[in-house]
Scaffold this motif. Sequence first.
Motif, PDB file in Angstrom:
ATOM      1  N   GLY A 234       6.436  -4.775  56.461  1.00  0.00           N
ATOM      2  CA  GLY A 234       7.446  -3.918  57.065  1.00  0.00           C
ATOM      3  C   GLY A 234       6.976  -2.487  57.167  1.00  0.00           C
ATOM      4  O   GLY A 234       5.772  -2.210  57.174  1.00  0.00           O
ATOM      5  N   ALA A 235       7.935  -1.580  57.251  1.00  0.00           N
ATOM      6  CA  ALA A 235       7.612  -0.164  57.404  1.00  0.00           C
ATOM      7  C   ALA A 235       8.589   0.688  56.619  1.00  0.00           C
ATOM      8  O   ALA A 235       9.790   0.394  56.549  1.00  0.00           O
ATOM      9  N   LEU A 236       8.062   1.747  56.011  1.00  0.00           N
ATOM     10  CA  LEU A 236       8.874   2.765  55.356  1.00  0.00           C
ATOM     11  C   LEU A 236       9.095   3.909  56.324  1.00  0.00           C
ATOM     12  O   LEU A 236       8.151   4.379  56.975  1.00  0.00           O
ATOM     13  N   ILE A 237      10.329   4.386  56.421  1.00  0.00           N
ATOM     14  CA  ILE A 237      10.643   5.574  57.215  1.00  0.00           C
ATOM     15  C   ILE A 237      11.013   6.680  56.242  1.00  0.00           C
ATOM     16  O   ILE A 237      11.972   6.542  55.468  1.00  0.00           O
ATOM     17  N   LEU A 238      10.240   7.740  56.245  1.00  0.00           N
ATOM     18  CA  LEU A 238      10.388   8.838  55.277  1.00  0.00           C
ATOM     19  C   LEU A 238      10.863  10.097  55.996  1.00  0.00           C
ATOM     20  O   LEU A 238      10.240  10.530  56.969  1.00  0.00           O
ATOM     21  N   ARG A 239      11.958  10.684  55.491  1.00  0.00           N
ATOM     22  CA  ARG A 239      12.505  11.881  56.114  1.00  0.00           C
ATOM     23  C   ARG A 239      12.471  13.102  55.204  1.00  0.00           C
ATOM     24  O   ARG A 239      12.703  14.212  55.670  1.00  0.00           O
ATOM     25  N   ASP A 240      12.212  12.911  53.929  1.00  0.00           N
ATOM     26  CA  ASP A 240      12.119  14.044  53.014  1.00  0.00           C
ATOM     27  C   ASP A 240      10.915  14.904  53.406  1.00  0.00           C
ATOM     28  O   ASP A 240       9.823  14.395  53.637  1.00  0.00           O
ATOM     29  N   HIS A 241      11.128  16.231  53.481  1.00  0.00           N
ATOM     30  CA  HIS A 241      10.068  17.107  53.990  1.00  0.00           C
ATOM     31  C   HIS A 241       8.823  17.055  53.119  1.00  0.00           C
ATOM     32  O   HIS A 241       7.696  17.246  53.607  1.00  0.00           O
ATOM     33  N   ARG A 242       8.986  16.749  51.820  1.00  0.00           N
ATOM     34  CA  ARG A 242       7.806  16.658  50.949  1.00  0.00           C
ATOM     35  C   ARG A 242       6.947  15.467  51.326  1.00  0.00           C
ATOM     36  O   ARG A 242       5.709  15.551  51.345  1.00  0.00           O
ATOM     37  N   ASP A 243       7.584  14.350  51.632  1.00  0.00           N
ATOM     38  CA  ASP A 243       6.839  13.166  52.053  1.00  0.00           C
ATOM     39  C   ASP A 243       6.162  13.402  53.397  1.00  0.00           C
ATOM     40  O   ASP A 243       4.992  13.052  53.592  1.00  0.00           O
ATOM     41  N   VAL A 244       6.912  13.972  54.339  1.00  0.00           N
ATOM     42  CA  VAL A 244       6.351  14.225  55.670  1.00  0.00           C
ATOM     43  C   VAL A 244       5.162  15.176  55.573  1.00  0.00           C
ATOM     44  O   VAL A 244       4.102  14.943  56.175  1.00  0.00           O
ATOM     45  N   ASN A 245       5.308  16.242  54.802  1.00  0.00           N
ATOM     46  CA  ASN A 245       4.208  17.198  54.654  1.00  0.00           C
ATOM     47  C   ASN A 245       2.999  16.568  53.977  1.00  0.00           C
ATOM     48  O   ASN A 245       1.850  16.880  54.316  1.00  0.00           O
ATOM     49  N   ALA A 246       3.237  15.667  53.020  1.00  0.00           N
ATOM     50  CA  ALA A 246       2.124  14.994  52.347  1.00  0.00           C
ATOM     51  C   ALA A 246       1.310  14.176  53.346  1.00  0.00           C
ATOM     52  O   ALA A 246       0.064  14.180  53.312  1.00  0.00           O
ATOM     53  N   TYR A 247       1.992  13.489  54.261  1.00  0.00           N
ATOM     54  CA  TYR A 247       1.264  12.696  55.252  1.00  0.00           C
ATOM     55  C   TYR A 247       0.597  13.583  56.297  1.00  0.00           C
ATOM     56  O   TYR A 247      -0.483  13.243  56.808  1.00  0.00           O
TER      57      TYR A 247
END
Length: 280
Positions: A234-247
Amino acid sequence: MTFEPERLGRTRSDLAEALRILRKRAGRTQTWLARRCNMSQTKISNIESGRLTPVLVDVELILDALDTDDPEAAQLRELARTANIEWQDRWSSRRRGLDKKQNELARLEAATTEFRFFLLSAITGLLATPEYVRASLADVPGDQSRTIAKKLERQSVLRDPSKSFTFLLTEHAVRWPLLPPIAMAIQLDRLASVSRIQNVRLGVIPSAGHIPEMPLNTFTVYDRRLATVETGTGALILRDHRDVNAYREDFDRYESYAAFGDECADLLHEWSRAFTRQQR
């Protein structure tokens, strides 16, 4: 906080209830809180009822406005982070219909300006030939003609000059022989063609040399607001800015190992010729 996919929906409702209780305990109305946070009263109401999942910035504003103490604030921040994770398993997507998933992706692409694709093991649909798209769906039972058509239709977004795309593909992703050799050669020629679109940057990461880190997943970053991470189921959808910035930071590092422009074109041509020679 341990990640449990089955808890995500309940985490969102837990966060909504906790924020509502916090406001009432402070003796404040939704209207007062909305003014302090520069939000509409409707938005506060939707957050507290669970109809809208607040991003971490929204939660921070609410916590500051209500002068929440540190231990409780920390717990609510963790709830907010987990509430902004969505899990889409492969089987649920198939039950709903993969053509509906294509509609969701098209809406997301329409709302996004900057795209970053890190492709670890396969070529994404936006870059794929019809034969590659069809082969990528070969294990899905039933007639997939509508899904294939929608995948190919989505490729028109690459021609939108208001959007920018960066694709990073590992050599493994480019050269994995999903198709017979001549069809793979045509797919690689397609990559070279897309790389010449003005608002597209396409880079490949050769297997040769030294890369002192090891990526684990394919992922996509949409602007600075959302990242999707693909797994085998499947897939994880991440919206927390810390997660997005990490990627985004991961993407920047991998980009430094990639070949672009003429160097990329030369590699694609070399690998395409290797497939062509196999056909003889």
